[in-house]
Design an enzyme around this catalytic site. Structure first.
Site, short mmCIF file in Angstrom:
data_model
loop_
_atom_site.label_atom_id
_atom_site.label_comp_id
_atom_site.label_asym_id
_atom_site.label_seq_id
_atom_site.Cartn_x
_atom_site.Cartn_y
_atom_site.Cartn_z
CB ILE A 165 -1.08 0.07 1.30
CG1 ILE A 165 -0.08 -0.25 2.56
CG2 ILE A 165 -2.29 -1.06 0.89
CD1 ILE A 165 -1.09 0.11 3.95
N GLY A 206 7.97 3.89 2.36
CA GLY A 206 8.36 4.78 3.30
C GLY A 206 10.02 5.25 3.10
CB SER A 207 12.47 7.34 4.50
OG SER A 207 12.42 6.63 5.98
CG PHE A 208 15.33 3.67 5.20
CD1 PHE A 208 16.73 3.72 4.25
CD2 PHE A 208 15.02 4.67 5.79
CE1 PHE A 208 17.54 4.63 4.58
CE2 PHE A 208 15.92 5.71 6.06
CZ PHE A 208 17.29 5.81 5.39
N GLY A 209 12.30 0.82 2.77
CA GLY A 209 11.20 -0.32 2.62
C GLY A 209 9.95 -0.11 2.26
CG ASP A 210 8.28 -1.46 -0.62
OD1 ASP A 210 8.47 -0.38 -0.95
OD2 ASP A 210 8.88 -2.52 -1.31
CG ASP A 229 11.94 13.17 6.02
OD1 ASP A 229 11.83 14.20 5.14
OD2 ASP A 229 11.53 11.96 5.24
#
Length: 337
Positions: free
Chosen positions: A26, A29-33, A139
């Site tokens: 869905i 992110g800044s790292f990963g799904d 961030d």
């Protein structure tokens, strides 16, 4: 039976922590799904964040640690599970609704002052809490503020702590040292001027970034958006130059004076100085009352949904659409304009 159905049925199920079934992707992110998941026992929907266990700079377990530290705070999702699943680091947390960026687009990129002020009050509160826990976010942007779902649908949540950093030792209370050799961390569009200049970030930088988020909602676009350049580095330099050369009074023209007061205050803070969160919240609360608004949690999107006879937007569908839109671009950079 059609081929797609056969493929779906033959795909092995991914079960996380022995309790949660992965349904579909869905978002990112800044790292990963991020995946929609479901509790096998209760059927409750959850969010599952996954990154490769072989990632060069794994972030998920660090992020899980931060969520644990922040647990109990208003406006932070609960962690249900974190660990390793085959070739992935996993983090299972509360499923949330659409981001403020999603909702801004849903409202045709216009928020009324009432909606902005109801959000501002909550956003300042979220930053105060993470700073109280000795961390800075680094961030701050509309994509990292999400509305809740169900009984929490009017509450604002802050997410994505992959870039967060401890700015003070909770035991000794010693603050990190001032440095001027840092690379820009975060999203260039909302980065503080000091972050552009390579200065170590502290609480003041989160607060300044929030000021740019406020003005993004007030204006619909920031003066340094859409800068053209041959390289990313040149683009960031142009953003920095435009940001520094735009007087706060020009940036905030057409908005109540409280917004320029907020930004002037944030830019005047010293490196180690604690922001006066209550002063800043009161600044906007008094404005809210002066404008005769009621803090009734009726946001612009609430009104828009009522007019179009739509129910609450499905968070999974909205996030999935956002992810598709992002994939149309050539990947999401760590530092965007």
């Amino acid at each position: 039976m059609d081929k797609m159905r056969i493929l779906k049925e033959s795909r092995p199920e991914i079960i996380v922590g022995g309790k949660y079934r992965v349904i579909r992707k869905i978002g990112s992110g800044s790292f990963g799904d991020i995946y929609l998941g479901m509790s096998i026992q209760s059927g409750e929907e959850v969010a599952i964040k996954m990154e490769s266990a072989h990632a060069r700079h794994p972030q998920l377990l660090y992020e899980a640690k931060l969520y644990r530290i922040l647990s109990g705070g208003v406006g932070f999702p609960r962690i249900r599970h974190h660990g390793k699943e085959k070739n992935f680091n996993t983090l299972v947390m509360d499923l949330l609704g659409p981001s403020l960026e999603d909702l801004f687009n849903f409202c045709t990129r216009h928020f009324t002052i009432k909606t902005v002020l109801m959000l501002v009050d909550q956003m300042i509160g979220r930053l105060e809490y993470i700073h109280l826990k000795c961390f800075i976010h680094r961030d701050i942007k509309p994509d990292n503020f999400l509305m809740g779902i169900g009984r929490h649908c009017n509450k604002l949540f802050l997410i994505d702590f992959g870039l967060a950093k401890k700015f003070r030792d909770p035991h000794t209370r010693h603050h990190i040292v001032y440095r001027e050799d840092k690379n820009l961390t975060g999203t260039a569009r909302y980065a503080s001027i000091n972050a552009h200049l390579g200065i170590e970030q502290s609480r003041r930088d989160d607060m300044e970034s929030l000021g740019y988020v406020m003005m993004y909602f007030n204006r619909g676009v920031l003066p340094w958006q859409g800068m053209k350049a041959n390289t990313k580095q040149q683009k960031y330099e142009k953003i920095s130059e435009k940001k520094m050369s735009t007087p706060i009074e020009v940036l905030c023209k057409g908005s109540p004076a409280e917004f320029s007061m907020y930004l002037n205050y944030c830019r005047s803070l010293r490196f180690e100085e604690q922001p006066d969160y209550m002063y800043l919240r009161q600044l906007f609360r008094i404005l809210f009352r002066t404008l005769n608004h009621q803090y009734d949690y009726i946001y612009d999107w609430t009104m828009l949904k009522q007019k179009t006879h739509q129910g609450q937007p499905n968070p999974a569908i909205l996030l999935e659409q956002l992810d598709k839109d992002k994939e149309k671009q050539n990947g999401k950079p760590l530092i965007a304009d």
